[in-house]
Scaffold this motif. Structure first.
Motif, PDB file in Angstrom:
ATOM      1  N   LEU A   1      44.089  32.868  22.747  1.00 10.67           N
ATOM      2  CA  LEU A   1      45.685  32.873  22.969  1.00 10.67           C
ATOM      3  C   LEU A   1      46.502  32.110  22.416  1.00 10.67           C
ATOM      4  CD1 LEU A   1      44.147  31.887  26.789  1.00 10.67           C
ATOM      5  CD2 LEU A   1      45.023  34.084  25.622  1.00 10.67           C
ATOM      6  N   HIS A   2      47.826  32.312  22.064  1.00  8.50           N
ATOM      7  CA  HIS A   2      49.094  31.610  21.044  1.00  8.50           C
ATOM      8  C   HIS A   2      50.036  31.964  21.394  1.00  8.50           C
ATOM      9  CE1 HIS A   2      48.316  35.507  19.184  1.00  8.50           C
ATOM     10  NE2 HIS A   2      48.800  35.744  19.049  1.00  8.50           N
ATOM     11  N   ASN A   3      50.768  30.995  20.787  1.00  7.01           N
ATOM     12  CA  ASN A   3      51.978  30.652  20.401  1.00  7.01           C
ATOM     13  C   ASN A   3      52.757  31.536  22.491  1.00  7.01           C
ATOM     14  OD1 ASN A   3      52.293  29.982  18.118  1.00  7.01           O
ATOM     15  ND2 ASN A   3      52.255  32.198  17.260  1.00  7.01           N
ATOM     16  N   SER A   4      52.155  30.978  23.469  1.00  2.00           N
ATOM     17  CA  SER A   4      53.148  30.899  24.679  1.00  2.00           C
ATOM     18  C   SER A   4      53.127  29.685  25.017  1.00  2.00           C
ATOM     19  CB  SER A   4      51.807  31.659  25.518  1.00  2.00           C
ATOM     20  OG  SER A   4      51.004  32.554  24.803  1.00  2.00           O
ATOM     21  N   LYS A   5      54.053  29.447  25.912  1.00  3.35           N
ATOM     22  CA  LYS A   5      54.386  28.795  26.963  1.00  3.35           C
ATOM     23  C   LYS A   5      52.586  28.366  27.707  1.00  3.35           C
ATOM     24  CE  LYS A   5      57.266  27.321  31.577  1.00  3.35           C
ATOM     25  NZ  LYS A   5      58.450  28.089  32.080  1.00  3.35           N
ATOM     26  N   GLY A   6      52.569  29.578  28.631  1.00  3.08           N
ATOM     27  CA  GLY A   6      51.255  28.924  29.234  1.00  3.08           C
ATOM     28  C   GLY A   6      49.769  29.765  28.456  1.00  3.08           C
ATOM     29  N   GLY A   7      48.893  28.889  28.807  1.00  9.35           N
ATOM     30  CA  GLY A   7      48.007  29.815  27.966  1.00  9.35           C
ATOM     31  C   GLY A   7      46.793  30.710  28.945  1.00  9.35           C
ATOM     32  N   ILE A   8      46.426  29.776  30.139  1.00  8.70           N
ATOM     33  CA  ILE A   8      45.987  30.499  31.706  1.00  8.70           C
ATOM     34  C   ILE A   8      46.232  30.390  32.817  1.00  8.70           C
ATOM     35  CG2 ILE A   8      43.167  30.518  32.274  1.00  8.70           C
ATOM     36  CD1 ILE A   8      42.345  30.423  29.685  1.00  8.70           C
ATOM     37  N   GLU A   9      46.872  30.639  33.165  1.00  4.80           N
ATOM     38  CA  GLU A   9      47.582  30.415  34.216  1.00  4.80           C
ATOM     39  C   GLU A   9      46.903  31.289  36.141  1.00  4.80           C
ATOM     40  OE1 GLU A   9      52.437  29.195  35.935  1.00  4.80           O
ATOM     41  OE2 GLU A   9      51.613  30.075  33.994  1.00  4.80           O
ATOM     42  N   PHE A  10      47.261  30.081  37.215  1.00  8.10           N
ATOM     43  CA  PHE A  10      47.028  30.508  37.995  1.00  8.10           C
ATOM     44  C   PHE A  10      47.850  30.568  38.928  1.00  8.10           C
ATOM     45  CE2 PHE A  10      42.657  29.976  36.349  1.00  8.10           C
ATOM     46  CZ  PHE A  10      41.940  30.824  36.387  1.00  8.10           C
ATOM     47  N   ARG A  11      48.414  31.331  40.127  1.00  6.39           N
ATOM     48  CA  ARG A  11      49.954  31.485  40.913  1.00  6.39           C
ATOM     49  C   ARG A  11      50.156  31.685  42.186  1.00  6.39           C
ATOM     50  NH1 ARG A  11      53.023  34.898  36.448  1.00  6.39           N
ATOM     51  NH2 ARG A  11      53.021  33.397  34.200  1.00  6.39           N
ATOM     52  N   THR A  12      51.120  31.361  43.018  1.00  2.00           N
ATOM     53  CA  THR A  12      50.067  31.480  44.414  1.00  2.00           C
ATOM     54  C   THR A  12      51.599  30.210  44.925  1.00  2.00           C
ATOM     55  OG1 THR A  12      49.301  32.169  46.588  1.00  2.00           O
ATOM     56  CG2 THR A  12      48.504  30.089  45.414  1.00  2.00           C
ATOM     57  N   VAL A  13      51.224  30.928  45.913  1.00  2.00           N
ATOM     58  CA  VAL A  13      52.529  30.096  46.855  1.00  2.00           C
ATOM     59  C   VAL A  13      52.273  30.110  48.530  1.00  2.00           C
ATOM     60  CG1 VAL A  13      54.389  31.900  46.991  1.00  2.00           C
ATOM     61  CG2 VAL A  13      55.038  29.450  46.702  1.00  2.00           C
ATOM     62  N   ARG A  14      52.927  29.158  49.037  1.00  2.00           N
ATOM     63  CA  ARG A  14      52.820  29.407  50.483  1.00  2.00           C
ATOM     64  C   ARG A  14      54.007  30.813  50.877  1.00  2.00           C
ATOM     65  NH1 ARG A  14      54.222  24.943  51.557  1.00  2.00           N
ATOM     66  NH2 ARG A  14      52.089  23.787  52.349  1.00  2.00           N
ATOM     67  N   GLY A  15      52.625  31.615  51.927  1.00  2.00           N
ATOM     68  CA  GLY A  15      53.281  32.623  52.502  1.00  2.00           C
ATOM     69  C   GLY A  15      52.402  33.559  51.210  1.00  2.00           C
ATOM     70  N   ARG A  16      51.520  33.841  50.693  1.00  2.00           N
ATOM     71  CA  ARG A  16      51.164  34.787  50.303  1.00  2.00           C
ATOM     72  C   ARG A  16      49.718  34.635  50.428  1.00  2.00           C
ATOM     73  NH1 ARG A  16      54.660  35.213  46.961  1.00  2.00           N
ATOM     74  NH2 ARG A  16      54.994  35.439  44.561  1.00  2.00           N
ATOM     75  N   GLY A  17      49.103  34.088  51.305  1.00  2.00           N
ATOM     76  CA  GLY A  17      47.742  34.130  52.189  1.00  2.00           C
ATOM     77  C   GLY A  17      46.722  35.097  50.923  1.00  2.00           C
ATOM     78  N   GLY A  18      46.025  35.679  51.324  1.00  2.00           N
ATOM     79  CA  GLY A  18      45.189  36.621  49.598  1.00  2.00           C
ATOM     80  C   GLY A  18      44.366  35.065  49.260  1.00  2.00           C
ATOM     81  N   TYR A  19      43.006  35.667  47.838  1.00  2.00           N
ATOM     82  CA  TYR A  19      42.674  34.641  47.615  1.00  2.00           C
ATOM     83  C   TYR A  19      42.575  35.234  46.072  1.00  2.00           C
ATOM     84  CZ  TYR A  19      39.658  38.357  48.031  1.00  2.00           C
ATOM     85  OH  TYR A  19      39.500  40.301  48.325  1.00  2.00           O
ATOM     86  N   MET A  20      42.116  34.175  45.548  1.00  2.00           N
ATOM     87  CA  MET A  20      41.708  34.168  44.050  1.00  2.00           C
ATOM     88  C   MET A  20      40.090  33.347  43.671  1.00  2.00           C
ATOM     89  SD  MET A  20      45.113  33.545  41.722  1.00  2.00           S
ATOM     90  CE  MET A  20      45.467  32.645  42.830  1.00  2.00           C
ATOM     91  N   LYS A  21      38.848  33.971  43.657  1.00  2.00           N
ATOM     92  CA  LYS A  21      37.729  33.486  43.497  1.00  2.00           C
ATOM     93  C   LYS A  21      37.106  33.907  42.756  1.00  2.00           C
ATOM     94  CE  LYS A  21      36.320  35.737  47.515  1.00  2.00           C
ATOM     95  NZ  LYS A  21      35.697  36.001  49.330  1.00  2.00           N
ATOM     96  N   GLU A  22      35.950  33.178  42.377  1.00  2.00           N
ATOM     97  CA  GLU A  22      34.866  33.789  41.127  1.00  2.00           C
ATOM     98  C   GLU A  22      36.002  34.601  40.319  1.00  2.00           C
ATOM     99  OE1 GLU A  22      32.636  36.496  43.493  1.00  2.00           O
ATOM    100  OE2 GLU A  22      32.060  35.633  45.333  1.00  2.00           O
ATOM    101  N   ILE A  23      35.210  33.294  39.486  1.00  2.00           N
ATOM    102  CA  ILE A  23      36.474  34.282  37.867  1.00  2.00           C
ATOM    103  C   ILE A  23      35.237  32.583  36.900  1.00  2.00           C
ATOM    104  CG2 ILE A  23      38.977  34.439  36.769  1.00  2.00           C
ATOM    105  CD1 ILE A  23      39.822  34.102  40.060  1.00  2.00           C
ATOM    106  N   ILE A  24      34.823  33.431  35.763  1.00  2.00           N
ATOM    107  CA  ILE A  24      34.689  32.975  34.444  1.00  2.00           C
ATOM    108  C   ILE A  24      35.300  33.247  33.771  1.00  2.00           C
ATOM    109  CG2 ILE A  24      32.704  33.013  33.389  1.00  2.00           C
ATOM    110  CD1 ILE A  24      30.909  33.294  35.833  1.00  2.00           C
ATOM    111  N   ILE A  25      36.077  31.948  33.003  1.00  2.00           N
ATOM    112  CA  ILE A  25      36.501  32.380  31.208  1.00  2.00           C
ATOM    113  C   ILE A  25      36.053  31.529  30.787  1.00  2.00           C
ATOM    114  CG2 ILE A  25      38.685  32.034  30.104  1.00  2.00           C
ATOM    115  CD1 ILE A  25      40.516  32.740  33.203  1.00  2.00           C
ATOM    116  N   SER A  26      35.398  32.395  29.214  1.00  2.00           N
ATOM    117  CA  SER A  26      34.522  31.178  28.431  1.00  2.00           C
ATOM    118  C   SER A  26      35.750  31.734  27.480  1.00  2.00           C
ATOM    119  CB  SER A  26      33.308  31.434  29.015  1.00  2.00           C
ATOM    120  OG  SER A  26      32.957  32.996  28.675  1.00  2.00           O
ATOM    121  N   ASP A  27      34.384  30.637  26.228  1.00  2.00           N
ATOM    122  CA  ASP A  27      35.317  31.425  24.820  1.00  2.00           C
ATOM    123  C   ASP A  27      36.263  31.574  24.504  1.00  2.00           C
ATOM    124  OD1 ASP A  27      32.343  31.326  23.882  1.00  2.00           O
ATOM    125  OD2 ASP A  27      31.827  33.000  25.138  1.00  2.00           O
TER     126      ASP A  27
END
Length: 463
Positions: free
Chosen positions: A309-335
């Motif tokens: 990952l290079h030359n970016s505003k963000g590298g790794i980003e998880f985004r949400t907001v109140r009202g979205r519901g749903g889920y983000m889970k069981e995520i592995i990021i390596s190397d």
């Protein structure tokens, strides 16, 4: 005790399956692309590759003809060198679209020549303008066995006109994408270059099938000033592999999504079983690797490994907001290798707008069970920013073996609120909320034990 635990994890690595398959290693399934028994050239249907002649009817007629070979092993549409101007066209099942080296498919820049279609049901409206949306350049709906490939041919969206319309707020409908495949399976996109998409480049949506979507050896480019151009967007899709790709876009390089607020909750289709590896990502004004913010159907069981990952505003980003519901889970990021990134790791509950005023403010998103390990970063401004919701904190964030060389543009290396987790061998030292062994739960251990080699290597160093 550590040795015994290691042996237990090794045993689990050989036994654990997801839905009968290795759900977290989609890229291990490498389908063979057998030659189609029938092939025709777009030239046979009157196409002219001069960059000026409109070839939409030629593409439509060719694909209609090749549809008759679906029960005979399928067919290939060959696009020779030349510049082939076209409007939107639809693919068919059991088809290979092959672009030879020097072949460039370009999209018409006249919006009046683009069909307008209904919004996706998990979004309820166009992403940018209420109502319908312009149809993508290359489309597939409820298809099976589709290959879009070539000898490094090019698909160019000629997005400049679309970008100017977006910036001037003069769009009548939401911008088109380059390739959109809806409710399709056994899809391969490989060995091509994508340029100047009006919005997204590759958008598999509602694709749910084992051995489903494979995106391999793709180059994607849009200039930094192109507004909200995104590389690859798996959306409410299952069993996706993205590997060996190089992407540089104006906004996000890879973004996982699954619907928008009440529409995504009602549609209820998650993005899951995604494997991303060996990719080079640049996102000028977005994030190299993004999750959300449209994630109301849920995102889970994602493995990302060996990425740059290079030359970016963000590298790794998880985004949400109140009202979205749903889920983000069981995520592995390596190397992961990062270079020239403003904020290396972000998880925020305060990102994203709403499609209308019908969303439920009590629909709180769940962010839980993230593992980030074996990350090296240079010229990083902010190491991490975690901002969970007070009513729904982010939990079980596990950080291991992370070294981020922070520059002197900011005096703050970590920002945290409403988050809990554990860290080991993380430099610079993270917030206390992410640095307490007491926060390391048995559920985080369980997740590590089910994810194979990546988990084992990280587990050995955990205390």
């Amino acid at each position: 005790m550590l040795v015994a635990l290691f042996l237990m994890l090794l045993a689990l690595n050989s036994e654990v399956r997801v839905n009968g398959e290795r759900g977290d290693r989609q890229c291990e399934f490498n389908p063979s692309l057998n030659p189609r028994p029938h092939s025709v050239s777009i030239l046979e249907f009157g196409a002219v590759g001069d960059g000026k002649t409109l070839n939409t009817i030629a593409f439509q007629n060719a694909i209609f003809y090749l549809k008759s070979f679906a029960d005979k092993g399928g067919a290939q549409l060959y696009v020779p060198p030349g510049t082939w101007l076209t409007q939107s066209f639809n693919l068919t099942s059991h088809l290979t679209l092959f672009l030879e080296k020097g072949a460039v498919i370009i999209g018409s820049q006249d919006p009046s020549q683009w069909d307008v279609i209904d919004p996706l049901p998990s979004y309820g409206r166009g992403l940018e303008v209420p109502g319908g949306r312009y149809q993508s350049l290359i489309n597939g709906y409820m298809l099976h066995d589709v290959v879009i490939t070539g000898n490094n041919g090019t698909i160019d969206g000629m997005g400049f006109t679309w970008w100017e319309s977006f910036k001037s707020h003069s769009l009548n409908y939401s911008r088109p994408h380059l390739v959109e495949l809806v409710a399709s399976n056994d899809v391969v996109v490989s060995n091509l270059t994508f340029l100047n998409a009006p919005a997204y480049n590759i958008h598999p949506v509602y694709c749910r099938h084992v051995l489903n979507v494979r995106i391999h050896n793709i180059s994607i480019f849009a200039p930094p000033e192109s507004p909200y151009t995104v590389g690859i967007v798996p959306d409410s899709s299952d069993h996706v592999c993205i590997e060996e790709c190089t992407i540089a876009t104006g906004y996000d390089a890879i973004a996982l999504k699954s619907g928008w607020d009440e529409y995504g909750i009602a549609y209820g289709r998650p993005t899951e079983n995604v494997h991303i590896r060996r990719v080079h990502l640049q996102a000028s004004y977005g994030s190299s690797l993004a999750f959300g913010s449209d994630m109301s159907g849920g995102i889970s069981n994602v493995v990302v490994e060996h990425v740059n990952l290079h030359n970016s505003k963000g590298g790794i980003e998880f985004r949400t907001v109140r009202g979205r519901g749903g889920y983000m889970k069981e995520i592995i990021i390596s190397d992961v290798e990062m270079k020239n990134i403003n904020t290396a790791i972000v998880a925020t509950g305060y990102c994203g707008s709403h499609p209308d005023d019908k969303f439920d403010p009590n629909a709180l998103p769940l962010l839980d069970h993230f593992i980030l390990q074996d990350i090296i970063g240079t010229n990083i401004t902010i190491a991490g920013s975690f901002a969970g919701l007070q009513e729904s904190p982010f939990t079980n964030i596990c950080l291991s073996n992370i070294t981020l060389s922070v520059n002197y543009a900011s005096s703050t290396t970590w920002n945290c609120s409403n988050v809990s987790g554990v860290s080991d061998s993380v430099i610079p030292k993270p917030c206390p909320d992410l640095d307490s062994p007491s926060n390391y739960s048995s559920s985080c251990l369980s997740m590590l034990s089910m994810k194979g080699k990546t988990a084992i290597s990280g587990m050995v160093s955990m205390k």
